[in-house]
Write an enzyme that holds these catalytic residues in place. Structure first.
Site, PDB file in Angstrom:
ATOM      1  N   SER A  60       0.804  -1.245   0.000  1.00  0.00           N
ATOM      2  CA  SER A  60       0.000   0.000   0.000  1.00  0.00           C
ATOM      3  C   SER A  60       0.831   1.286   0.000  1.00  0.00           C
ATOM      4  O   SER A  60       0.415   2.253  -0.650  1.00  0.00           O
ATOM      5  CB  SER A  60      -1.063  -0.015   1.107  1.00  0.00           C
ATOM      6  OG  SER A  60      -0.514  -0.448   2.317  1.00  0.00           O
ATOM      7  N   GLN A  90      -3.517  -4.772 -25.668  1.00  0.00           N
ATOM      8  CA  GLN A  90      -2.890  -5.496 -24.558  1.00  0.00           C
ATOM      9  C   GLN A  90      -2.817  -4.595 -23.319  1.00  0.00           C
ATOM     10  O   GLN A  90      -3.003  -5.045 -22.191  1.00  0.00           O
ATOM     11  CB  GLN A  90      -1.487  -5.962 -24.961  1.00  0.00           C
ATOM     12  CG  GLN A  90      -1.498  -6.934 -26.122  1.00  0.00           C
ATOM     13  CD  GLN A  90      -0.110  -7.459 -26.473  1.00  0.00           C
ATOM     14  OE1 GLN A  90       0.915  -6.964 -26.011  1.00  0.00           O
ATOM     15  NE2 GLN A  90      -0.064  -8.459 -27.327  1.00  0.00           N
ATOM     16  N   TRP A  91      -2.542  -3.333 -23.571  1.00  0.00           N
ATOM     17  CA  TRP A  91      -2.344  -2.362 -22.483  1.00  0.00           C
ATOM     18  C   TRP A  91      -3.589  -2.249 -21.606  1.00  0.00           C
ATOM     19  O   TRP A  91      -3.504  -2.231 -20.377  1.00  0.00           O
ATOM     20  CB  TRP A  91      -2.031  -0.999 -23.113  1.00  0.00           C
ATOM     21  CG  TRP A  91      -1.249  -0.082 -22.238  1.00  0.00           C
ATOM     22  CD1 TRP A  91      -1.744   0.686 -21.215  1.00  0.00           C
ATOM     23  CD2 TRP A  91       0.156   0.161 -22.293  1.00  0.00           C
ATOM     24  NE1 TRP A  91      -0.736   1.403 -20.654  1.00  0.00           N
ATOM     25  CE2 TRP A  91       0.444   1.106 -21.290  1.00  0.00           C
ATOM     26  CE3 TRP A  91       1.186  -0.310 -23.101  1.00  0.00           C
ATOM     27  CZ2 TRP A  91       1.730   1.586 -21.069  1.00  0.00           C
ATOM     28  CZ3 TRP A  91       2.459   0.177 -22.877  1.00  0.00           C
ATOM     29  CH2 TRP A  91       2.728   1.098 -21.879  1.00  0.00           C
ATOM     30  N   HIS A 145      -4.833  -4.139 -18.383  1.00  0.00           N
ATOM     31  CA  HIS A 145      -4.384  -3.757 -17.036  1.00  0.00           C
ATOM     32  C   HIS A 145      -5.414  -2.789 -16.473  1.00  0.00           C
ATOM     33  O   HIS A 145      -5.335  -1.581 -16.664  1.00  0.00           O
ATOM     34  CB  HIS A 145      -2.959  -3.189 -17.093  1.00  0.00           C
ATOM     35  CG  HIS A 145      -1.991  -4.221 -17.574  1.00  0.00           C
ATOM     36  ND1 HIS A 145      -1.317  -5.059 -16.711  1.00  0.00           N
ATOM     37  CD2 HIS A 145      -1.650  -4.607 -18.820  1.00  0.00           C
ATOM     38  CE1 HIS A 145      -0.585  -5.902 -17.418  1.00  0.00           C
ATOM     39  NE2 HIS A 145      -0.765  -5.653 -18.702  1.00  0.00           N
ATOM     40  N   ARG A 146      -6.417  -3.380 -15.800  1.00  0.00           N
ATOM     41  CA  ARG A 146      -7.628  -2.635 -15.436  1.00  0.00           C
ATOM     42  C   ARG A 146      -7.408  -1.631 -14.336  1.00  0.00           C
ATOM     43  O   ARG A 146      -8.265  -0.792 -14.082  1.00  0.00           O
ATOM     44  CB  ARG A 146      -8.703  -3.653 -14.989  1.00  0.00           C
ATOM     45  CG  ARG A 146      -9.125  -4.576 -16.096  1.00  0.00           C
ATOM     46  CD  ARG A 146      -9.707  -5.856 -15.546  1.00  0.00           C
ATOM     47  NE  ARG A 146      -8.672  -6.689 -14.941  1.00  0.00           N
ATOM     48  CZ  ARG A 146      -8.899  -7.843 -14.328  1.00  0.00           C
ATOM     49  NH1 ARG A 146     -10.136  -8.280 -14.220  1.00  0.00           N
ATOM     50  NH2 ARG A 146      -7.903  -8.537 -13.806  1.00  0.00           N
ATOM     51  N   ARG A 179     -14.259   8.625 -33.388  1.00  0.00           N
ATOM     52  CA  ARG A 179     -15.605   9.056 -33.787  1.00  0.00           C
ATOM     53  C   ARG A 179     -15.602  10.569 -33.972  1.00  0.00           C
ATOM     54  O   ARG A 179     -16.432  11.113 -34.677  1.00  0.00           O
ATOM     55  CB  ARG A 179     -16.624   8.694 -32.688  1.00  0.00           C
ATOM     56  CG  ARG A 179     -16.743   7.222 -32.425  1.00  0.00           C
ATOM     57  CD  ARG A 179     -17.757   6.997 -31.321  1.00  0.00           C
ATOM     58  NE  ARG A 179     -19.097   7.372 -31.770  1.00  0.00           N
ATOM     59  CZ  ARG A 179     -20.118   7.607 -30.937  1.00  0.00           C
ATOM     60  NH1 ARG A 179     -19.963   7.517 -29.640  1.00  0.00           N
ATOM     61  NH2 ARG A 179     -21.293   7.933 -31.413  1.00  0.00           N
ATOM     62  N   ARG A 223       5.050  -7.071 -18.358  1.00  0.00           N
ATOM     63  CA  ARG A 223       5.328  -6.578 -19.708  1.00  0.00           C
ATOM     64  C   ARG A 223       6.815  -6.360 -20.000  1.00  0.00           C
ATOM     65  O   ARG A 223       7.183  -6.096 -21.149  1.00  0.00           O
ATOM     66  CB  ARG A 223       4.534  -5.299 -19.973  1.00  0.00           C
ATOM     67  CG  ARG A 223       3.019  -5.492 -19.852  1.00  0.00           C
ATOM     68  CD  ARG A 223       2.489  -6.575 -20.777  1.00  0.00           C
ATOM     69  NE  ARG A 223       1.033  -6.754 -20.638  1.00  0.00           N
ATOM     70  CZ  ARG A 223       0.318  -7.579 -21.374  1.00  0.00           C
ATOM     71  NH1 ARG A 223       0.899  -8.346 -22.294  1.00  0.00           N
ATOM     72  NH2 ARG A 223      -0.985  -7.693 -21.194  1.00  0.00           N
TER      73      ARG A 223
HETATM   74  C1  LIG Z   1       2.486 -12.835 -21.738  1.00  0.00           C
HETATM   75  C2  LIG Z   1       1.018 -12.511 -21.620  1.00  0.00           C
HETATM   76  C3  LIG Z   1       0.098 -13.174 -22.402  1.00  0.00           C
HETATM   77  C4  LIG Z   1      -1.267 -12.879 -22.310  1.00  0.00           C
HETATM   78  N1  LIG Z   1      -2.155 -13.532 -23.120  1.00  0.00           N
HETATM   79  C5  LIG Z   1      -3.471 -13.218 -23.056  1.00  0.00           C
HETATM   80  C6  LIG Z   1      -4.433 -13.853 -23.919  1.00  0.00           C
HETATM   81  O1  LIG Z   1      -4.088 -14.702 -24.732  1.00  0.00           O
HETATM   82  N2  LIG Z   1      -5.737 -13.486 -23.836  1.00  0.00           N
HETATM   83  C7  LIG Z   1      -6.172 -12.555 -22.918  1.00  0.00           C
HETATM   84  O2  LIG Z   1      -7.360 -12.262 -22.880  1.00  0.00           O
HETATM   85  N3  LIG Z   1      -5.295 -11.939 -22.087  1.00  0.00           N
HETATM   86  C8  LIG Z   1      -3.974 -12.230 -22.138  1.00  0.00           C
HETATM   87  N4  LIG Z   1      -3.082 -11.605 -21.290  1.00  0.00           N
HETATM   88  C9  LIG Z   1      -3.598 -10.595 -20.357  1.00  0.00           C
HETATM   89  C10 LIG Z   1      -3.637 -11.139 -18.912  1.00  0.00           C
HETATM   90  O3  LIG Z   1      -4.496 -12.268 -18.824  1.00  0.00           O
HETATM   91  C11 LIG Z   1      -4.086 -10.030 -17.941  1.00  0.00           C
HETATM   92  O4  LIG Z   1      -5.410  -9.639 -18.281  1.00  0.00           O
HETATM   93  C12 LIG Z   1      -3.220  -8.823 -18.016  1.00  0.00           C
HETATM   94  O5  LIG Z   1      -1.856  -9.187 -17.942  1.00  0.00           O
HETATM   95  C13 LIG Z   1      -3.553  -7.858 -16.869  1.00  0.00           C
HETATM   96  O6  LIG Z   1      -3.133  -8.456 -15.669  1.00  0.00           O
HETATM   97  P1  LIG Z   1      -3.933  -8.224 -14.332  1.00  0.00           P
HETATM   98  O7  LIG Z   1      -5.358  -8.618 -14.484  1.00  0.00           O
HETATM   99  O8  LIG Z   1      -3.169  -8.922 -13.244  1.00  0.00           O
HETATM  100  O9  LIG Z   1      -3.765  -6.625 -14.153  1.00  0.00           O
HETATM  101  P2  LIG Z   1      -4.799  -5.555 -13.654  1.00  0.00           P
HETATM  102  O10 LIG Z   1      -6.054  -5.579 -14.446  1.00  0.00           O
HETATM  103  O11 LIG Z   1      -4.046  -4.250 -13.567  1.00  0.00           O
HETATM  104  O12 LIG Z   1      -5.157  -6.019 -12.214  1.00  0.00           O
HETATM  105  C14 LIG Z   1      -4.162  -6.048 -11.191  1.00  0.00           C
HETATM  106  C15 LIG Z   1      -4.624  -6.999 -10.117  1.00  0.00           C
HETATM  107  O13 LIG Z   1      -5.835  -6.489  -9.564  1.00  0.00           O
HETATM  108  C16 LIG Z   1      -6.733  -7.558  -9.300  1.00  0.00           C
HETATM  109  N5  LIG Z   1      -7.948  -7.375 -10.112  1.00  0.00           N
HETATM  110  C17 LIG Z   1      -8.179  -6.409 -11.033  1.00  0.00           C
HETATM  111  N6  LIG Z   1      -9.412  -6.518 -11.543  1.00  0.00           N
HETATM  112  C18 LIG Z   1      -9.982  -7.591 -10.947  1.00  0.00           C
HETATM  113  C19 LIG Z   1     -11.248  -8.223 -11.040  1.00  0.00           C
HETATM  114  N7  LIG Z   1     -12.202  -7.785 -11.842  1.00  0.00           N
HETATM  115  N8  LIG Z   1     -11.458  -9.305 -10.275  1.00  0.00           N
HETATM  116  C20 LIG Z   1     -10.527  -9.772  -9.442  1.00  0.00           C
HETATM  117  N9  LIG Z   1      -9.309  -9.218  -9.288  1.00  0.00           N
HETATM  118  C21 LIG Z   1      -9.030  -8.135 -10.027  1.00  0.00           C
HETATM  119  C22 LIG Z   1      -5.987  -8.837  -9.628  1.00  0.00           C
HETATM  120  O14 LIG Z   1      -5.315  -9.292  -8.486  1.00  0.00           O
HETATM  121  C23 LIG Z   1      -4.974  -8.401 -10.633  1.00  0.00           C
HETATM  122  O15 LIG Z   1      -3.840  -9.221 -10.708  1.00  0.00           O
HETATM  123  C24 LIG Z   1      -1.717 -11.892 -21.379  1.00  0.00           C
HETATM  124  C25 LIG Z   1      -0.776 -11.236 -20.573  1.00  0.00           C
HETATM  125  C26 LIG Z   1       0.569 -11.521 -20.685  1.00  0.00           C
HETATM  126  C27 LIG Z   1       1.553 -10.777 -19.807  1.00  0.00           C
END
Ligand SMILES: Cc1cc2nc3c(=O)[nH]c(=O)nc-3n(C[C@H](O)[C@H](O)[C@H](O)COP(=O)(O)OP(=O)(O)OC[C@H]3O[C@@H](n4cnc5c(N)ncnc54)[C@H](O)[C@@H]3O)c2cc1C
Length: 278
Positions: A69, A89-90, A93-94, A104, A199
């Site tokens: 934190s 891809q970016w 990262h929600r 638009r 990444r």
């Molecule tokens: C090498 C690589 C290959 C990939 N291939 C694919 C693919 O083929 N198809 C595809 O769709 N995606 C793919 N991804 C995307 C991957 O599945 C993740 O969506 C992306 O890396 C974002 O990671 P994250 O959800 O941990 O990050 P963030 O969205 O930033 O979230 C960070 C953390 O917050 C928590 N969090 C956020 N939102 C939620 C939620 N709604 N519920 C629960 N916990 C949450 C989780 O702990 C999460 O780890 C790939 C990523 C990488 C690095």
């Protein structure tokens, strides 16, 4: 402590760092620094250590123990320009907050990503999501020319529709993923480290990795101790599962490696030899 101003960060604030052929990363703003992390942490630990080396040790301790934190107290805003397929891809990262140019509303520029010859590779035989060996130069040149021709054609059609009065939201739908987009993106340091861990990894696609590398160098100016700790604790680290830990213990005791399975052994050896987590 007042608002953090870091001289090294001020020097590069607003500066565009070129990425790929037409993209960039620009740090628009930052909030906090190494000192904000330790200041926030000391709220929970109370007054105590104060010297610079102790600050570094505290930051390292926090990261090693996933006391994350205090890192959320440091926030960055970037202006990014990248091809749409990288932005796809970016946005996975929600935990980031973004605002993107509207196709638009705006007329999109004739700006497409054209990979360099050194990036035009064959499909990897062992990694279904990756690149393998390079094509020979003439084949790569042929593909590169095909990218350019396709982009030129689709932009001509787009521009023609716009010029003839088509709504921008409909004229744009055939534009390819190689088109450059721009957005503002804000993220705190804890989530940015998570983003960078994923990444910067060798498994991430080259075109997003180069943006992550540039962001790492930019944030190093704001919080050098935290970035150094991140590199050691997260970026260059690998994790060993229970079976692998047992194998490590056996090897250290001069015993035979108990891992027999070929795939598991390959993963284990790769981690130890190259630091790559397969
Ligand atoms: C090498 C690589 C290959 C990939 N291939 C694919 C693919 O083929 N198809 C595809 O769709 N995606 C793919 N991804 C995307 C991957 O599945 C993740 O969506 C992306 O890396 C974002 O990671 P994250 O959800 O941990 O990050 P963030 O969205 O930033 O979230 C960070 C953390 O917050 C928590 N969090 C956020 N939102 C939620 C939620 N709604 N519920 C629960 N916990 C949450 C989780 O702990 C999460 O780890 C790939 C990523 C990488 C690095």
């Amino acid at each position: 402590m007042a608002h953090c101003i870091v001289p090294a960060a001020e020097e590069i604030l607003d500066k565009e760092f070129k990425v790929l052929d037409k993209g960039f990363v620009r740090m628009v703003d930052y909030y906090g620094s190494d000192s904000r992390i330790v200041q926030a942490a000391r709220v929970s630990y109370g007054e105590g250590t104060k010297t610079v080396s102790q600050d570094g040790a505290l930051i390292d301790y926090l990261l090693r123990h996933q006391h994350t934190s205090p890192f959320e107290q440091v926030v960055f805003t970037f202006h990014l320009k990248m091809p749409i397929f990288v932005a796809r891809q970016w946005v996975r990262h929600r935990t980031g907050r973004m605002n993107e140019v509207s196709a638009r509303y705006s007329i999109m520029k004739d700006e497409f990503y054209v990979p360099e010859l050194s990036c035009i590779s064959k499909q990897s035989s062992d990694n279904k999501q990756g690149r393998g060996e390079l094509f020979d130069k003439s084949q790569a040149e042929e593909f590169q020319a095909a990218f350019c021709a396709g982009q030129k054609k689709s932009y001509e059609v787009y521009k023609d529709m716009v010029d003839k009065g088509a709504a921008r939201e409909i004229a744009r739908i055939n534009l390819p993923l190689a088109l450059y987009t721009e957005f503002y993106w804000q993220m705190d340091l804890h989530n940015l480290f998570h983003f960078l861990k994923l990444r910067l990894d060798s498994h991430a696609q080259y075109e997003i990795r180069v943006y992550a590398e540039q962001i790492l160098e930019i944030i190093r100016t704001v919080c050098p101790m935290a970035v150094s700790s991140f590199e050691n604790t997260m970026a260059k680290s690998v994790t060993f599962n229970g079976e692998e830990m047992e194998a490590l213990r056996c090897i250290l005791n001069g015993q035979k490696n108990p891992i027999q399975d070929e795939k598991k052994l390959k993963r284990f050896n790769e981690k130890i030899k190259t630091g790559i987590q397969l």
